[in-house]
Design a protein around this motif. Structure first.
Motif, PDB file in Angstrom:
ATOM      1  N   VAL A 190      -8.796   4.580  -8.187  1.00 48.25           N
ATOM      2  CA  VAL A 190      -9.419   4.195  -6.913  1.00 48.25           C
ATOM      3  C   VAL A 190     -10.386   5.268  -6.416  1.00 48.25           C
ATOM      4  CG1 VAL A 190      -7.542   2.670  -6.218  1.00 48.25           C
ATOM      5  CG2 VAL A 190      -7.458   5.086  -5.549  1.00 48.25           C
TER       6      VAL A 190
ATOM      7  N   PHE B 130      -4.141   2.843  -2.375  1.00 46.89           N
ATOM      8  CA  PHE B 130      -4.072   1.866  -3.459  1.00 46.89           C
ATOM      9  C   PHE B 130      -2.793   1.074  -3.331  1.00 46.89           C
ATOM     10  CE2 PHE B 130      -2.135   5.746  -5.009  1.00 46.89           C
ATOM     11  CZ  PHE B 130      -1.007   5.332  -5.704  1.00 46.89           C
ATOM     12  N   LEU B 131      -2.770  -0.086  -3.992  1.00 43.71           N
ATOM     13  CA  LEU B 131      -1.610  -0.966  -3.963  1.00 43.71           C
ATOM     14  C   LEU B 131      -0.677  -0.667  -5.130  1.00 43.71           C
ATOM     15  CD1 LEU B 131      -3.442  -4.249  -3.011  1.00 43.71           C
ATOM     16  CD2 LEU B 131      -1.475  -3.351  -1.761  1.00 43.71           C
ATOM     17  N   TYR B 132       0.604  -0.751  -4.854  1.00 43.40           N
ATOM     18  CA  TYR B 132       1.639  -0.471  -5.843  1.00 43.40           C
ATOM     19  C   TYR B 132       2.485  -1.733  -6.031  1.00 43.40           C
ATOM     20  CZ  TYR B 132       6.224   1.278  -7.400  1.00 43.40           C
ATOM     21  OH  TYR B 132       7.398   1.482  -8.052  1.00 43.40           O
TER      22      TYR B 132
ATOM     23  N   ASN C 204      -5.830  -3.609  -7.404  1.00 41.15           N
ATOM     24  CA  ASN C 204      -6.718  -2.519  -6.993  1.00 41.15           C
ATOM     25  C   ASN C 204      -8.140  -2.671  -7.515  1.00 41.15           C
ATOM     26  OD1 ASN C 204      -4.811  -0.634  -5.550  1.00 41.15           O
ATOM     27  ND2 ASN C 204      -3.724  -0.864  -7.489  1.00 41.15           N
TER      28      ASN C 204
ATOM     29  N   GLY D  73      -1.202  -4.016 -11.017  1.00 41.46           N
ATOM     30  CA  GLY D  73      -1.939  -3.012 -10.258  1.00 41.46           C
ATOM     31  C   GLY D  73      -3.421  -2.991 -10.577  1.00 41.46           C
TER      32      GLY D  73
ATOM     33  N   LEU E  14       0.830  -1.191   0.000  1.00 41.83           N
ATOM     34  CA  LEU E  14       0.000   0.000   0.000  1.00 41.83           C
ATOM     35  C   LEU E  14       0.872   1.252   0.000  1.00 41.83           C
ATOM     36  CD1 LEU E  14      -2.872  -0.819   2.518  1.00 41.83           C
ATOM     37  CD2 LEU E  14      -3.158  -0.203   0.122  1.00 41.83           C
TER      38      LEU E  14
ATOM     39  N   PHE F 161      -3.503   4.719 -10.902  1.00 42.28           N
ATOM     40  CA  PHE F 161      -4.248   4.070  -9.820  1.00 42.28           C
ATOM     41  C   PHE F 161      -4.707   5.073  -8.772  1.00 42.28           C
ATOM     42  CE2 PHE F 161      -1.419   0.419 -11.177  1.00 42.28           C
ATOM     43  CZ  PHE F 161      -2.375  -0.080 -12.047  1.00 42.28           C
TER      44      PHE F 161
END
Length: 326
Positions: free
Chosen positions: A158, A88-90, A183, A179, A80, A154
């Motif tokens: 999101v 959001f996730l990376y 996400n 991603g 995160l 992202f």
């Protein structure tokens, strides 16, 4: 009664003609429905264009990058991003020189810390949050040119915004696909394996081994900050944004980070940028004079061009310029 058979005698009796007719009619309608639902249309124009990898109904002049057909990135490590209003996730692409010098964000992950926030993510979300409060989103797009691994894409997706992402480096495209799944934004992000420019065609692109974030159309620009790294020349597709984005499609934000190729991207979006003030996108572009000169361009050339299409209000934020129509 059970399934049309009487149970009171040892010998079953046939259905009466009326229920039998209704049953046959129902079966016929069911078969007809299945035939129509699963047959392939003879007219190719009848084939639906909307799918998980195509959140927009209008077909594009170049194919969208298909994450289902792409080779899977390996290894995959995600974390995160810290201190953003919409987390959001990376997918981390750079692991450093393992095991001696692991990347600082890999070390943070192992210590249970979040990925250190890059400025662009917070910037994008702050601008879009302001647009949301003003009620000006109205289904508008966020266009991410030089998407890299999706820190801007992202950040917008999101929040519920649709994104067009342009990225020519395969390794970065694989991370974009990671991603998208991490996400859960497959319905919002459309990816193109292409470099936005001012003409349709192909151009030589230089990937910098070990620093894909610094890859560029200019070989000099690619190696400017990392002269010891090896470069790999590849042919990539180029297309102007005006060829991809229809005039009727609202665009809220245009972010460009292409290592000195910004002038050509902006020229290829002349029609988009010439829209009236209420419909013209907010622009964020990297304005690094060294990289621009490596691509035979300059900050002044960009500013002069932007004024011809009505962007007279530009402010500097580090190496980024933010421009709007005043």
């Amino acid at each position: 009664m059970a399934n049309g058979w009487r149970r009171e005698s040892r010998h079953p009796k046939l259905l009466s003609p009326k229920p039998l007719l209704l049953l046959l009619l129902s079966l016929t309608l069911l078969l007809l429905f299945l035939f129509l639902a699963f047959r392939s249309p003879s007219d190719p124009n009848l084939t639906p264009s909307l799918s998980l990898s195509n959140p927009f109904p209008k077909p594009y002049p170049i194919p969208q990058f298909n994450c289902f057909d792409s080779p899977q990135a390996h290894p995959v490590v995600a974390n995160l991003v810290e201190n953003v209003n919409y987390p959001f996730l990376y997918s981390l692409p750079d692991f450093g020189s393992l095991p001696d010098k692991p990347h600082k964000n890999l070390v943070r992950l192992l210590k249970g810390k979040l990925f250190r926030k890059p400025d662009i993510s917070a910037t994008i979300q702050g601008i879009l949050e302001g647009m949301k409060k003003e009620g000006g989103n109205d289904g508008g797009l966020v266009v991410d040119v030089g998407a890299n691994v999706g820190m801007a894409s992202f950040a917008a997706a999101v929040m519920g915004f649709k994104v067009l992402a342009f990225e020519p480096v395969m390794e970065n495209l694989q991370r974009l696909c990671d991603g998208i799944w991490f996400n859960r934004v497959g319905e919002l992000v459309t990816v193109f394996e292409a470099a936005a420019s001012d003409h349709v065609g192909n151009i030589t692109f230089y990937k910098l081994v070990g620093r894909l974030d610094n890859s560029a159309i200019s070989a000099t620009g690619a190696k400017l900050a990392f002269k010891s790294n090896e470069e790999v020349a590849v042919q990539v597709r180029t297309i102007p944004l005006d060829e991809v984005i229809p005039d009727s499609q609202p665009v809220l934000l245009l972010k460009i980070d292409v290592q000195g190729w910004e002038y050509h991207v902006l020229k290829g979006a002349s029609r988009l940028l010439s829209r009236k003030k209420s419909e013209a996108p907010y622009i964020i572009y990297e304005e690094d004079e060294r990289l621009l000169q490596a691509s035979n361009s300059s900050a002044k050339e960009i500013r002069d061009f932007l004024q011809t299409v009505g962007y007279h209000d530009c402010t500097q934020h580090g190496t980024d310029a933010h421009c709007t129509k005043s």
